[in-house]
Each structure stands twice: as C-alpha cells, then as structure tokens.
Design a protein around this motif. Structure first.
Motif, PDB file in Angstrom:
ATOM      1  N   TYR A 191      63.378  53.639  26.415  1.00 33.30           N
ATOM      2  CA  TYR A 191      62.401  54.246  27.334  1.00 33.30           C
ATOM      3  C   TYR A 191      63.019  55.430  28.096  1.00 33.30           C
ATOM      4  CZ  TYR A 191      58.723  51.121  26.124  1.00 33.30           C
ATOM      5  OH  TYR A 191      57.733  50.492  25.406  1.00 33.30           O
ATOM      6  N   ALA A 192      63.741  56.256  27.371  1.00 32.84           N
ATOM      7  CA  ALA A 192      64.395  57.412  27.985  1.00 32.84           C
ATOM      8  C   ALA A 192      63.387  58.265  28.739  1.00 32.84           C
ATOM      9  CB  ALA A 192      65.088  58.236  26.895  1.00 32.84           C
ATOM     10  N   HIS A 193      63.696  58.607  29.983  1.00 27.65           N
ATOM     11  CA  HIS A 193      62.835  59.426  30.860  1.00 27.65           C
ATOM     12  C   HIS A 193      61.487  58.782  31.138  1.00 27.65           C
ATOM     13  CE1 HIS A 193      65.936  62.312  30.110  1.00 27.65           C
ATOM     14  NE2 HIS A 193      65.653  62.331  28.828  1.00 27.65           N
ATOM     15  N   ARG A 194      61.371  57.497  30.870  1.00 27.21           N
ATOM     16  CA  ARG A 194      60.092  56.823  31.120  1.00 27.21           C
ATOM     17  C   ARG A 194      60.285  55.588  31.994  1.00 27.21           C
ATOM     18  NH1 ARG A 194      56.995  55.683  25.845  1.00 27.21           N
ATOM     19  NH2 ARG A 194      59.056  55.227  25.000  1.00 27.21           N
ATOM     20  N   ILE A 195      61.386  55.564  32.752  1.00 24.82           N
ATOM     21  CA  ILE A 195      61.618  54.476  33.706  1.00 24.82           C
ATOM     22  C   ILE A 195      61.840  55.117  35.067  1.00 24.82           C
ATOM     23  CG2 ILE A 195      63.000  52.454  34.311  1.00 24.82           C
ATOM     24  CD1 ILE A 195      64.017  52.386  31.416  1.00 24.82           C
ATOM     25  N   ILE A 196      61.044  54.708  36.044  1.00 23.57           N
ATOM     26  CA  ILE A 196      61.227  55.258  37.382  1.00 23.57           C
ATOM     27  C   ILE A 196      61.416  54.126  38.389  1.00 23.57           C
ATOM     28  CG2 ILE A 196      59.887  57.307  36.769  1.00 23.57           C
ATOM     29  CD1 ILE A 196      57.678  56.376  38.519  1.00 23.57           C
ATOM     30  N   ASN A 197      61.970  54.477  39.534  1.00 18.11           N
ATOM     31  CA  ASN A 197      62.297  53.474  40.555  1.00 18.11           C
ATOM     32  C   ASN A 197      61.922  54.014  41.930  1.00 18.11           C
ATOM     33  OD1 ASN A 197      63.551  51.100  41.674  1.00 18.11           O
ATOM     34  ND2 ASN A 197      65.299  52.390  42.259  1.00 18.11           N
ATOM     35  N   ILE A 198      61.638  53.077  42.826  1.00 19.40           N
ATOM     36  CA  ILE A 198      61.421  53.463  44.226  1.00 19.40           C
ATOM     37  C   ILE A 198      62.530  52.856  45.069  1.00 19.40           C
ATOM     38  CG2 ILE A 198      59.835  51.521  44.665  1.00 19.40           C
ATOM     39  CD1 ILE A 198      58.318  53.666  46.512  1.00 19.40           C
ATOM     40  N   HIS A 199      63.053  53.657  45.977  1.00 17.61           N
ATOM     41  CA  HIS A 199      64.182  53.206  46.800  1.00 17.61           C
ATOM     42  C   HIS A 199      63.883  53.488  48.273  1.00 17.61           C
ATOM     43  CE1 HIS A 199      68.275  52.052  47.628  1.00 17.61           C
ATOM     44  NE2 HIS A 199      68.343  53.073  48.457  1.00 17.61           N
ATOM     45  N   PRO A 200      64.153  52.523  49.167  1.00 14.56           N
ATOM     46  CA  PRO A 200      63.752  52.686  50.568  1.00 14.56           C
ATOM     47  C   PRO A 200      64.749  53.460  51.427  1.00 14.56           C
ATOM     48  CG  PRO A 200      64.629  50.502  50.269  1.00 14.56           C
ATOM     49  CD  PRO A 200      64.713  51.186  48.919  1.00 14.56           C
ATOM     50  N   ALA A 201      65.286  54.547  50.898  1.00 12.90           N
ATOM     51  CA  ALA A 201      66.168  55.424  51.685  1.00 12.90           C
ATOM     52  C   ALA A 201      66.116  56.813  51.062  1.00 12.90           C
ATOM     53  CB  ALA A 201      67.608  54.902  51.678  1.00 12.90           C
ATOM     54  N   LEU A 202      66.641  57.774  51.808  1.00  7.25           N
ATOM     55  CA  LEU A 202      66.677  59.150  51.309  1.00  7.25           C
ATOM     56  C   LEU A 202      67.939  59.320  50.471  1.00  7.25           C
ATOM     57  CD1 LEU A 202      65.470  60.939  54.559  1.00  7.25           C
ATOM     58  CD2 LEU A 202      64.200  60.756  52.410  1.00  7.25           C
ATOM     59  N   LEU A 203      67.830  59.025  49.186  1.00  6.55           N
ATOM     60  CA  LEU A 203      68.977  59.166  48.280  1.00  6.55           C
ATOM     61  C   LEU A 203      69.449  60.615  48.289  1.00  6.55           C
ATOM     62  CD1 LEU A 203      67.720  56.930  45.323  1.00  6.55           C
ATOM     63  CD2 LEU A 203      69.542  56.404  46.954  1.00  6.55           C
TER      64      LEU A 203
END
Ligand code: GRF
Length: 189
Positions: free
Chosen positions: A102-114
């Motif tokens: 799933y190259a370039h088709r997996i995203i994530n949400i993170h609760p900080a300003l990376l």
C-alpha cells in the motif's frame, strides 16, 4: 465509483467514529469498508458493529512475525478492495509487507505538531514541556515512528491556565474535524 477506506485502530476509536459520521452525512465520499484492529476487545470494534462495518481483528501473538500478520491484513485489504488505509490510534509500527503493498496509500493522524513529540503520550509530553501552541498532524506513513511526509496540520494556542485534559479535548475535536476533510481531499480531489 466511491473509494474504499480501511481504518486501523487499537482503542477507543473516536476518530474512526468521526470518519464514519462524515461518510454518513455526505461530507466524505467514501465507503468505510473495513476496520482492522490488533486488540479484539477494543471499543472501536463495538463502533464497527453498531454501523455494520466488517472487522478484521487479530492478535499479533497468534503469528510468528510482523510479516506473517501483515500478510493476513493485506489479504483482507485486497478482499475488501481497499484503496486507502487510515490509521487512527493503531498502536503498532507498520512493517514492510503493508508498506510495499500500500505504498503512498497509508496515512496516520498524530496528536502533536510533528516532528515534535512523536510516539506515545505526545499530548502529555508537549504539555509538560510547556509548549504554547498545540496541534495535530496528518501524514503519510513510512517505516519510521511518525516520520512520513506531512499532509496537513492544525494548531491552537493554549489558554492561560488550561489543564492537560482541556487541551486533550480540543486536540481530539480538531482531529475529528480534520481527518475526514483530509481523507476527502486525498480521495476525491
Ligand atoms: C488520537 O489522538 C490519534 O491522534 C492518536 O491516537 C488517538 C486515537 O484516538 N494516533 P481514538 O482511538 O481515535 O479515539
């Protein structure tokens, strides 16, 4: 044709719920086709059942390796013709099998300003560090811990005397607004 999203979670699943809600109210044009969890008893599973969304629940301990359980996940993703994987509180590093399929088709949400405060307990760490601006990040997933290319961020200024719980509430509200919007943008623009 509407695209198919699989959400991966390990816990409460409030972002999963926000994504379902956006699909139901027509702001997100996608099918929430599958929930994948590594904790069969987590609350996200109950949310899936409430909305008649199929669940693939696995226990990593039942497999010899990350490659072995990720092969099984990929089989499931193919069976449900998944176009995009949205991690939402999935507490595992994604390995090579998923990344290659799933190259370039997996995203994530993170609760900080990376790139600040990657990993776990980010809100607490940022709060204890004394940051004045909090925020969230949505990014593509790579092999690192919260290191992939950033797609979008939102932020807010801490109010005088605001508690960590209050900050946490605002962060989750922001997540629930932004994640469905970004998914819509990625899939349909
Ligand atoms: C969210 O804060 C997300 O940013 C982080 O894990 C939390 C998941 O919350 N990756 P929920 O399970 O969606 O309620």
């Amino acid at each position: 044709m509407m695209k198919n999203i699989a959400v991966f979670a390990s816990g409460f699943g409030s972002n999963f719920e926000a994504i379902i809600e956006a699909a139901n109210n027509g702001t997100l044009h996608a099918n929430i086709a599958l929930l994948v969890v590594d904790k069969p008893a987590c609350y996200a599973v109950e949310r899936a059942h409430n909305h008649n969304i199929p669940v693939f629940a696995f226990n990593p301990k039942d497999y010899d390796s990350k490659e072995a359980y990720e092969k099984e996940i990929v089989k499931q993703l193919h069976a449900y013709q998944i176009d995009l994987v949205a991690l939402a509180g999935y507490m595992r590093l994604v390995g090579s099998v998923l990344l290659e399929n799933y190259a370039h088709r997996i995203i994530n949400i993170h609760p900080a300003l990376l790139p600040s405060f990657p990993g776990t307990h980010s809100i607490e760490k940022a709060y204890n560090h004394g940051v004045k601006v909090f925020g969230i990040t949505i990014h593509y997933v790579d092999a690192g811990m919260d290191t992939g290319p950033i797609i979008d961020q939102e932020s807010f200024k801490k109010k005088e005397g605001e508690s960590v719980e209050e900050v946490e509430t605002r962060i989750h509200q922001l997540e629930h607004q932004l994640y469905p919007k970004v998914l819509e943008r990625i899939l349909n623009h």
